[in-house]
Design an enzyme around this catalytic site. Structure first.
Site, PDB file in Angstrom:
ATOM      1  N   HIS A 190       0.858  -1.180   0.000  1.00  0.00           N
ATOM      2  CA  HIS A 190       0.000   0.000   0.000  1.00  0.00           C
ATOM      3  C   HIS A 190       0.897   1.234   0.000  1.00  0.00           C
ATOM      4  CE1 HIS A 190      -2.838   3.068   1.386  1.00  0.00           C
ATOM      5  NE2 HIS A 190      -3.811   2.238   1.084  1.00  0.00           N
ATOM      6  N   ARG A 232      -3.072   1.615  -4.377  1.00  0.00           N
ATOM      7  CA  ARG A 232      -2.810   0.212  -4.700  1.00  0.00           C
ATOM      8  C   ARG A 232      -3.591  -0.120  -5.959  1.00  0.00           C
ATOM      9  NH1 ARG A 232      -6.817  -2.787  -0.673  1.00  0.00           N
ATOM     10  NH2 ARG A 232      -7.948  -0.985   0.112  1.00  0.00           N
ATOM     11  N   LYS A 235      -7.696   0.716  -7.625  1.00  0.00           N
ATOM     12  CA  LYS A 235      -8.378   1.713  -6.803  1.00  0.00           C
ATOM     13  C   LYS A 235      -8.430   3.035  -7.548  1.00  0.00           C
ATOM     14  CE  LYS A 235      -9.076  -0.937  -3.248  1.00  0.00           C
ATOM     15  NZ  LYS A 235     -10.454  -1.298  -2.791  1.00  0.00           N
ATOM     16  N   ASP A 238      -6.604   9.420  -5.804  1.00  0.00           N
ATOM     17  CA  ASP A 238      -6.929  10.204  -4.612  1.00  0.00           C
ATOM     18  C   ASP A 238      -5.807  11.223  -4.436  1.00  0.00           C
ATOM     19  OD1 ASP A 238      -7.073  11.106  -1.855  1.00  0.00           O
ATOM     20  OD2 ASP A 238      -8.344   9.375  -1.412  1.00  0.00           O
ATOM     21  N   CYS A 240      -4.553  12.545  -1.886  1.00  0.00           N
ATOM     22  CA  CYS A 240      -3.591  12.312  -0.810  1.00  0.00           C
ATOM     23  C   CYS A 240      -2.387  11.508  -1.292  1.00  0.00           C
ATOM     24  CB  CYS A 240      -4.243  11.647   0.399  1.00  0.00           C
ATOM     25  SG  CYS A 240      -4.714   9.920   0.203  1.00  0.00           S
ATOM     26  N   TYR A 241      -2.580  10.691  -2.335  1.00  0.00           N
ATOM     27  CA  TYR A 241      -1.447   9.927  -2.859  1.00  0.00           C
ATOM     28  C   TYR A 241      -0.507  10.797  -3.689  1.00  0.00           C
ATOM     29  CZ  TYR A 241      -3.997   6.049  -1.000  1.00  0.00           C
ATOM     30  OH  TYR A 241      -4.652   5.214  -0.124  1.00  0.00           O
ATOM     31  N   ASP A 280     -10.681  14.600  -2.289  1.00  0.00           N
ATOM     32  CA  ASP A 280      -9.911  13.418  -2.677  1.00  0.00           C
ATOM     33  C   ASP A 280      -9.796  13.295  -4.190  1.00  0.00           C
ATOM     34  OD1 ASP A 280     -12.618  12.816  -2.967  1.00  0.00           O
ATOM     35  OD2 ASP A 280     -12.473  10.833  -2.031  1.00  0.00           O
ATOM     36  N   ASP A 287     -11.661  18.913   2.351  1.00  0.00           N
ATOM     37  CA  ASP A 287     -11.348  18.767   3.774  1.00  0.00           C
ATOM     38  C   ASP A 287      -9.890  19.149   3.992  1.00  0.00           C
ATOM     39  OD1 ASP A 287      -9.565  16.248   3.722  1.00  0.00           O
ATOM     40  OD2 ASP A 287     -11.349  15.577   2.641  1.00  0.00           O
ATOM     41  N   HIS A 290      -6.945  16.449   2.705  1.00  0.00           N
ATOM     42  CA  HIS A 290      -6.604  16.457   1.287  1.00  0.00           C
ATOM     43  C   HIS A 290      -6.058  17.820   0.850  1.00  0.00           C
ATOM     44  CE1 HIS A 290      -9.195  12.842   1.418  1.00  0.00           C
ATOM     45  NE2 HIS A 290      -8.342  12.417   0.523  1.00  0.00           N
TER      46      HIS A 290
END
Length: 334
Positions: A190, A232, A235, A238, A240-241, A280, A287, A290
């Site tokens: 992950h 991963r 998916k 997002d 955040c990645y 996201d 938020d 993110h």
């Protein structure tokens, strides 16, 4: 990248420029509106929320929050019996919120209020004979906690207070056949765990233990046709990645393996052009979590409107330099 991917489609009317002032307004309003539903429901992670908002504002070169109030909140989360910090006042101490609290105090130049020996002892007591770290007294093990322990001790100038050698051994046992890392030995790879393991190895000056080409391949495969990154396989992307994946690649010297322009476009499309803040992915609710990692990703990608961020500690590079921290980062150009 080939074949079918779970992904999103970017629309032509989504933002293409950084909404600098709107993000400042969003974060300041979020921090000050303590009667909002979102604020009340985030009590269980509030120390981390303060870190997200404060760091994002620092990257936006904004210093409007009252530092005395921030210090008062952080110290209200402190447990003098254990030396750790909880997410909010009267919450049990945990390594996650101990790191957030130390990061916050570093950001406002108040580390001197800490009983450093007590905090260091709290972290040390969480290390287990196999090198892993518990998150708290209840015994959950996760590579996140190893990173939190290393980062906390590093910020306090006391990394060698723990057994670095056994901790590095535990991290390496969490590596999978694909070169990436999971929470514990044998668990799924992950990107969030990869960042924690790579970051911890950077702090320990042990990046030579990595197969950076194999890991760089796995991380680069996280980029989807939209330009966004997932955590991963199979998916959705997002924002955040844009931190967890990109920062990991930056540390191992392979950030140039991503399509920078497409990633920037995805991150910017995830802004809310009315309220400010990042979601996201495009069209979702924004938020602070993110928002920080969207801004931090853009900083790593070279947006000169933002303060430079350190890829290991997710703190302004100027702060990391002022603390005298030397964190290992590879430099590869091929």
């Amino acid at each position: 990248m080939s074949g079918f991917h779970k992904d999103v489609t970017l629309k032509e009317d989504q933002p293409t420029q950084l909404l600098f002032s709107k993000h400042q307004q969003f974060l300041l309003a979020y921090a000050k509106n303590q009667n909002s539903y979102e604020y009340v429901m985030s009590e269980w992670l509030r120390a981390s929320g303060v870190y997200w908002c404060l760091t994002a504002l620092k990257l936006l070169n904004c210093d409007e929050l009252k530092e005395d109030d921030i210090e008062e909140f952080v110290m209200s989360c402190y447990s003098p019996e254990t030396g750790g910090f909880g997410a909010s006042p009267k919450h049990d101490p945990h390594i996650l919120y101990t790191l957030s609290s130390v990061q916050i105090l570093a950001l406002i130049d108040r580390l001197d209020v800490l009983d450093r020996d007590k905090v260091i002892s709290f972290v040390m007591d969480l290390q287990q004979p196999d090198g892993s770290f518990y998150g708290d007294e209840w015994g959950e093990v996760d590579t996140r906690f190893t990173f939190c322990a290393f980062a906390t001790l590093s910020l306090l100038g006391s990394l060698n207070s723990c057994n670095v050698t056994t901790a590095v051994g535990f991290i390496l046992r969490c590596r999978n056949f694909d070169g990436a890392f999971g929470c514990v030995p044998g668990s799924e790879s992950h990107a969030g765990q990869v960042f924690c393991c790579v970051g911890a190895l950077s702090i320990a000056n042990k990046l030579d233990k990595l197969d950076c080409d194999q890991l760089g391949w796995w991380l680069s495969e996280r980029q989807l046709p939209s330009g966004g990154l997932n955590g991963r396989p199979e998916k959705l992307p997002d924002v955040c990645y844009s931190w967890w994946v990109l920062a990991s690649l930056k540390i191992i010297g392979r950030a140039h393996w991503l399509d920078k322009d497409k990633l920037v476009k995805f991150i910017l499309a995830s802004q809310d052009d009315e309220t400010g803040g990042f979601a996201d992915r495009p069209g979702d609710m924004v938020d602070p979590f993110h928002t920080l990692f969207g801004l931090a990703g853009l900083s790593l990608l070279g947006d000169n409107q933002l303060a430079k961020v350190n890829p290991v500690l997710c703190l302004p590079q100027s702060l990391v330099d002022s603390l005298g921290l030397k964190l290992e980062v590879s430099t590869v150009t091929s």
